[in-house]
Structure formats: C-alpha cells, structure tokens
Design an enzyme around this catalytic site. Sequence first.
Site, PDB file in Angstrom:
ATOM      1  NE  ARG A   1      -4.337  -1.067   0.045  1.00 24.48           N
ATOM      2  CZ  ARG A   1      -4.515  -2.088  -0.805  1.00 24.48           C
ATOM      3  NH1 ARG A   1      -3.553  -2.429  -1.642  1.00 24.48           N
ATOM      4  NH2 ARG A   1      -5.651  -2.758  -0.839  1.00 24.48           N
TER       5      ARG A   1
ATOM      6  CD  GLU B   1      -2.814   3.030  -5.823  1.00 26.87           C
ATOM      7  OE1 GLU B   1      -3.868   2.417  -6.095  1.00 26.87           O
ATOM      8  OE2 GLU B   1      -1.821   2.474  -5.327  1.00 26.87           O
TER       9      GLU B   1
ATOM     10  CG  HIS C   1      -2.809  -0.928  -7.194  1.00 29.21           C
ATOM     11  ND1 HIS C   1      -3.257  -0.296  -6.069  1.00 29.21           N
ATOM     12  CD2 HIS C   1      -2.742  -2.243  -6.870  1.00 29.21           C
ATOM     13  CE1 HIS C   1      -3.454  -1.179  -5.104  1.00 29.21           C
ATOM     14  NE2 HIS C   1      -3.143  -2.374  -5.567  1.00 29.21           N
TER      15      HIS C   1
HETATM   16  O1  A2R Z   1       3.119  -7.825  12.109  1.00 29.41           O
HETATM   17  P1  A2R Z   1       2.483  -9.181  11.955  1.00 29.41           P
HETATM   18  O2  A2R Z   1       3.186 -10.225  12.796  1.00 29.41           O
HETATM   19  O3  A2R Z   1       0.986  -9.124  12.097  1.00 29.41           O
HETATM   20  O4  A2R Z   1       2.786  -9.640  10.429  1.00 29.41           O
HETATM   21  C1  A2R Z   1       2.066  -9.118   9.305  1.00 29.41           C
HETATM   22  C2  A2R Z   1       2.759  -7.901   8.707  1.00 29.41           C
HETATM   23  N1  A2R Z   1       2.377  -6.642   9.347  1.00 29.41           N
HETATM   24  C3  A2R Z   1       3.255  -5.799   9.925  1.00 29.41           C
HETATM   25  N2  A2R Z   1       4.582  -5.879  10.059  1.00 29.41           N
HETATM   26  C4  A2R Z   1       5.193  -4.881  10.751  1.00 29.41           C
HETATM   27  N3  A2R Z   1       4.545  -3.826  11.264  1.00 29.41           N
HETATM   28  C5  A2R Z   1       3.214  -3.720  11.168  1.00 29.41           C
HETATM   29  N4  A2R Z   1       2.585  -2.674  11.696  1.00 29.41           N
HETATM   30  C6  A2R Z   1       2.504  -4.739  10.470  1.00 29.41           C
HETATM   31  N5  A2R Z   1       1.198  -4.959  10.174  1.00 29.41           N
HETATM   32  C7  A2R Z   1       1.146  -6.123   9.496  1.00 29.41           C
HETATM   33  O5  A2R Z   1       2.286  -7.879   7.324  1.00 29.41           O
HETATM   34  C8  A2R Z   1       2.168 -10.097   8.152  1.00 29.41           C
HETATM   35  O6  A2R Z   1       3.444 -10.678   8.092  1.00 29.41           O
HETATM   36  C9  A2R Z   1       1.975  -9.208   6.920  1.00 29.41           C
HETATM   37  C10 A2R Z   1       0.548  -9.213   6.382  1.00 29.41           C
HETATM   38  O7  A2R Z   1       0.269 -10.499   5.913  1.00 29.41           O
HETATM   39  P2  A2R Z   1      -1.209 -10.939   5.461  1.00 29.41           P
HETATM   40  O8  A2R Z   1      -2.201 -10.446   6.444  1.00 29.41           O
HETATM   41  O9  A2R Z   1      -1.164 -12.408   5.167  1.00 29.41           O
HETATM   42  O10 A2R Z   1      -1.482 -10.108   4.147  1.00 29.41           O
HETATM   43  P3  A2R Z   1      -1.201 -10.495   2.619  1.00 29.41           P
HETATM   44  O11 A2R Z   1      -2.297 -11.342   2.090  1.00 29.41           O
HETATM   45  O12 A2R Z   1       0.196 -10.973   2.458  1.00 29.41           O
HETATM   46  O13 A2R Z   1      -1.366  -9.052   1.947  1.00 29.41           O
HETATM   47  C11 A2R Z   1      -0.573  -7.951   2.387  1.00 29.41           C
HETATM   48  C12 A2R Z   1      -1.064  -6.642   1.803  1.00 29.41           C
HETATM   49  C13 A2R Z   1      -2.580  -6.417   1.804  1.00 29.41           C
HETATM   50  O14 A2R Z   1      -3.063  -5.977   3.056  1.00 29.41           O
HETATM   51  C14 A2R Z   1      -2.756  -5.353   0.762  1.00 29.41           C
HETATM   52  O15 A2R Z   1      -2.588  -4.076   1.324  1.00 29.41           O
HETATM   53  C15 A2R Z   1      -1.619  -5.623  -0.193  1.00 29.41           C
HETATM   54  O16 A2R Z   1      -0.737  -6.571   0.448  1.00 29.41           O
HETATM   55  O17 A2R Z   1      -2.128  -6.177  -1.377  1.00 29.41           O
END
Ligand code: A2R
Length: 301
Positions: free
Chosen positions: A220, A249, A267
């Site tokens: 993002r 965007e 995107h």
């Molecule tokens: O922090 P964790 O342990 O919840 O790991 C998640 C990490 N993450 C962060 N890392 C560091 N600081 C943060 N504030 C933070 N918030 C989240 O991002 C986890 O490793 C990763 C997200 O993984 P998923 O929920 O499986 O999302 P996915 O399907 O890989 O998609 C990621 C993003 C979407 O939200 C869209 O914005 C974009 O890719 O298409």
Amino acid sequence: MHDHARTTLRTHFDIVESPDCDIRAHLSEAVRASIRGVACRTGIDRRFIDALPRLEIIASYGVGYDDVDVAYARSRNIVVTNTPDVLNEEVADLTLGLLISVVREIPQAASFVRAGRWSATDYPLSPLTLRNRKVGIYGMGRIGRCIARRVEAFGLPVAYHSRRPADGVAYDHYPSLLDLARAVDVLISIVPGDLSTAKSVNAAVLAALGPQGVFINVGRGTVVDEAALVEALRTGTIAAAGLDVLADEPNVPDEMLALDNLTILPHIGSASVSTRTAMADLVAQNLVAWFENGAALTAVP
Ligand code: A2R
C-alpha cells in the site's frame, strides 16, 4: 464491480448498483432498506453503512481492506470479507518483475529499442545488479512468503520484518524495520495499509538502506513517506525504487514523474484476467455462502 462477479451475483440475488459510495444520492430509502449484502471495490465508510439499515455483509474485492471501516461494521455486527490467497502468486510474480525492471532498467532499455537508438549504439551497462544483494521483506504474510520463495530461487538471502516472527519460515526475523533496512540492500514492502504502518518507510529507513539500496512497494502506498522517498531518490540516499502502489492513486506527484530512478506501475499486482476473475469469484462466493449457510468463506480477522 468486476463483470464476472456481477454476472455470478445476478444468478443468486436481486442486484442494485451505485456508481460510487454516495448511495444516498443514488438509491432511494426504500431500496436501501432492502439491501442485505454489498459487493464493493471502493471505500465503505460509516456513512455508507448507516445508509443500509439491514446490511449483514460487505464483500470487498481485493486482499487489502484499508478503505473499509471494519471496526464500525463490526460494531453493527456486519461481516466484512476480502479476497486473500487467490492473488498471492500473481502479486509475487509482479514483485520480482518490478524488482528486476528497476535494477536492470528493463523499461528504459525497451524504450531505447523502440526509439530506434540500438542501431547507433549499445544500451549502457546497468550500474545496478541483483547479484550479491540481500533482500529484506517488510511483511511475511501470505504474499510475503510467495515473494520470499522467488527471491530464494534467485539465489539471494532473505530477511524480514513483521511484528511477530512468522510461523514456519526460517528467514532471519528483525523486530525493527530500521534494523532490517540496515542489514539489506533491497527492501520490499508487502504490509497492509493501516495506522500501524502509515509512513513507516521514512527518511531514516531509506538512509539505512543505503546508496546501493533499492526499494520496492507492492503493498500500500500509505506505508511510504513519499516526500522522503522522492528526496532519497533525488539525492542518491538510495539508488532506485519501484512502486506498484501510491498513497493517492491514481494521482502521481509530479516530483515522482521527474525521477529517472523511479519506476511506477498503475497498481497491477493482481491485475491479470485470470486472477481478477478468481477474486471476483471469491466476492460472489462469500455472499452466496453467507446467505445460504450463514458463514462467509474469507471474513477479515
Ligand atoms: O506484524 P504481523 O506479525 O501481524 O505480520 C504481518 C505484517 N504486518 C506488519 N509488520 C510490521 N509492522 C506492522 N505494523 C505490520 N502490520 C502487518 O504484514 C504479516 O506478516 C503481513 C501481512 O500479511 P497478510 O495479512 O497475510 O497479508 P497479505 O495477504 O500478504 O497481503 C498484504 C497486503 C494487503 O493488506 C494489501 O494491502 C496488499 O498486500 O495487497
């Protein structure tokens, strides 16, 4: 909404459409009072939700749902679904394509040929290479893991930052994004856009990445302090960057367009016909599952 989702939904439900999220302007009160489910690919705020008194489910098209007010939906007992997993490999493919494009100047080299310049001279050697780099991945979720597997296949070591170590991966985990940036010379961002990540790729992180550093964002745009990125690219604080996502965007800041060492894509991470169709299917399947069995397939956490 994607045509495929619209077609599928029509076979199960009565459909009304709104061209944008100002549904009070487009749909009568009586129509709004009959709506129980929403399929959307746009922001859904509190006002939208309040305009639909019988709403039970919001099926959002895309894995990121930062533009849906999930907390408010939850307070009204409304389920929110997204479209995870079906786009993982597609986005990971695009990520590696963008990384190689940035490092080896593929778009510039292709433009060179098209401009008829090859007959006069060879294309200059690329100052950057992917060889001997170490890659840091910011976010090791569903998509981050797919990116990491590809990076491994390119023979490059992987490290990552997330708030907690990811289950089942052996890569080095850095509890601090800044420390990760210090340890690598490619940083790939694939975290969700929310308050916890807003502008987290800032001047300090970019400085830590260093003058050979390459930054890639496929998550993002809000995750990046764009003014700091422009400054880092302009002054050589980092070498180059590739962005598939921007904070606002489809508006591209002029200062970004002026930079030769920045490649911007519109995107397109998940934007193939087959993957977008799979995402549309999942939007429809979530609504069907909810109204047939009372259980959505991919509710957001
Ligand atoms: O922090 P964790 O342990 O919840 O790991 C998640 C990490 N993450 C962060 N890392 C560091 N600081 C943060 N504030 C933070 N918030 C989240 O991002 C986890 O490793 C990763 C997200 O993984 P998923 O929920 O499986 O999302 P996915 O399907 O890989 O998609 C990621 C993003 C979407 O939200 C869209 O914005 C974009 O890719 O298409």
